[in-house]
Design an enzyme around this catalytic site. Structure first.
Site, short mmCIF file in Angstrom:
data_model
loop_
_atom_site.label_atom_id
_atom_site.label_comp_id
_atom_site.label_asym_id
_atom_site.label_seq_id
_atom_site.Cartn_x
_atom_site.Cartn_y
_atom_site.Cartn_z
N TYR A 140 1.09 -1.28 -0.03
CA TYR A 140 0.09 0.00 0.03
C TYR A 140 0.72 1.24 0.05
O TYR A 140 0.59 1.98 -0.82
CB TYR A 140 -0.97 -0.05 1.15
CG TYR A 140 -1.66 1.32 1.36
CD1 TYR A 140 -2.89 1.34 0.62
CD2 TYR A 140 -1.37 2.33 2.05
CE1 TYR A 140 -3.61 2.59 0.59
CE2 TYR A 140 -2.11 3.48 2.17
CZ TYR A 140 -3.24 3.64 1.39
OH TYR A 140 -4.01 4.77 1.59
N LYS B 46 1.19 4.35 -3.08
CA LYS B 46 0.78 5.67 -2.70
C LYS B 46 1.86 6.53 -3.14
O LYS B 46 1.95 7.57 -3.72
CB LYS B 46 0.30 6.03 -1.29
CG LYS B 46 -1.13 5.30 -0.92
CD LYS B 46 -2.14 5.99 -1.85
CE LYS B 46 -3.42 5.48 -1.77
NZ LYS B 46 -4.39 5.73 -2.55
#
Length: 333
Positions: A237, A241
């Site tokens: 994750y 990002k």
């Protein structure tokens, strides 16, 4: 929208946790006192009330803005068509309502068969039509389905004659240690959070360039694209990002000559029903997360509405390739 836990096209909970609304959500929300615009009060699910902001476009400054006593008309989105991916519920829907209040016409894209099962989407759509003189339209699509995505965005552009902005808020989360991560899970994470965002931005920019129209694209990143979160194991994750932040810089460089601006918003920890589930599984985070930033509290979905309006409006007309980090000072220590 956005933080570690935006609304999602997939599971955002650690394995073994249910996605159902936790029984103790209201108690959790009350745990942190909220202080926004000088008002401090306990947080409950019902207390997340949105402020309204109406402005005229800059060309009306000498007439409408003066006669109505409204200032800063460059923040207005009147008549602008904005697409919000991940707009069927949660942070994306909160952003959509803010855009509607600023005057925009909003088209929400989401993977859900039907938008927000709690009728929150219907409430916002009704407000748009009956109170705000605008519209909120739902389109079901998987942001990884490039063909359908382009068909839907193209149809919106053909129907309205223009697309002026995008908030790319669709994303997923998974908390798994690096040694346990499977290739399939990593591919899915990067597929939704990076490729899905890329293809959504591409579809919108393609319509803008074809019509020789300027516009603004806002990609939802995270403070986790800048730092590794202490006590939160999300390698894929966080990498996704960071990729979104870098993607925005490159798109800004390539599309700037067409008058298309591309920026990112990087939120901190946001209170949602999903984060409440994490607090039940990991009670220590209830105090550790607020203590990790300079304001000593968590954020709430409506606290990012103003940033989205700013980046989509003429108020940020000379801003592109930038990351707007809104994390309570978490990364500034």
């Amino acid at each position: 929208m956005a933080s570690l836990f935006p609304r999602a096209t997939g599971s955002i909970l650690p394995r073994g946790l249910s996605g159902a609304r936790p029984r103790h959500l209201n108690g959790l929300l009350q745990h942190t006192a909220r202080s926004v615009q000088g008002v401090t009060r306990p947080i409950t699910a019902a207390s997340l009330v949105h402020s309204r902001c109406f402005h005229e476009s800059p060309k009306h400054l000498s007439t409408a803005a003066t006669s109505r006593g409204r200032l800063l008309p460059e923040f207005g989105l009147e008549g602008k068509v904005v697409i919000v991916s991940g707009g069927g519920r949660g942070v994306g829907l909160t952003q959509a309502e803010g855009l509607l209040e600023a005057g925009a016409i909003v088209h929400a894209l989401d993977i859900l068969p039907e938008p927000d099962s709690s009728s929150e989407f219907a409430r916002v759509a009704s407000r748009a039509k009956n109170e705000l003189g605008s519209s909120l339209t739902y389109h079901r699509v998987n942001v990884r389905d490039e063909k359908t995505l382009n068909e839907i965005v193209g149809a919106i552009a053909k129907e309205t004659g223009h697309i002026d902005g995008l908030i790319a808020a669709a994303g997923i989360q998974q908390e798994t240690t690096a040694l346990e991560y499977s290739a399939a899970d990593a591919d899915k994470m990067l597929g939704v959070n990076v490729t899905g965002v890329f293809m959504t931005a591409q579809a919108v920019a393609r319509q803008m360039i074809e019509r020789k129209q300027k516009g603004s694209l806002v990609l939802i990143a995270s403070m986790s694209g800048t730092v590794a979160n202490r006590g939160l194991i999300c390698p894929a994750y966080n990498a996704s990002k960071a990729a979104v932040i870098q993607l925005a810089r490159n798109l800004a460089a390539e599309w700037g000559e067409h008058g298309i601006r591309v920026n990112t918003i990087s939120p901190g920890y946001i209170v949602t029903a999903m984060t409440a589930g994490l607090f039940e599984a990991f009670p220590e985070r209830k105090t550790a997360w607020p203590d990790a930033n300079m304001l000593k509290r968590l954020s709430y979905p409506e606290e990012y509405r103003g940033a989205a309006v700013f980046l989509l409006s003429d108020a940020s007309s000379f801003m592109t390739g930038a990351d707007l980090r809104i994390d309570g000072g978490h990364c500034a220590w």
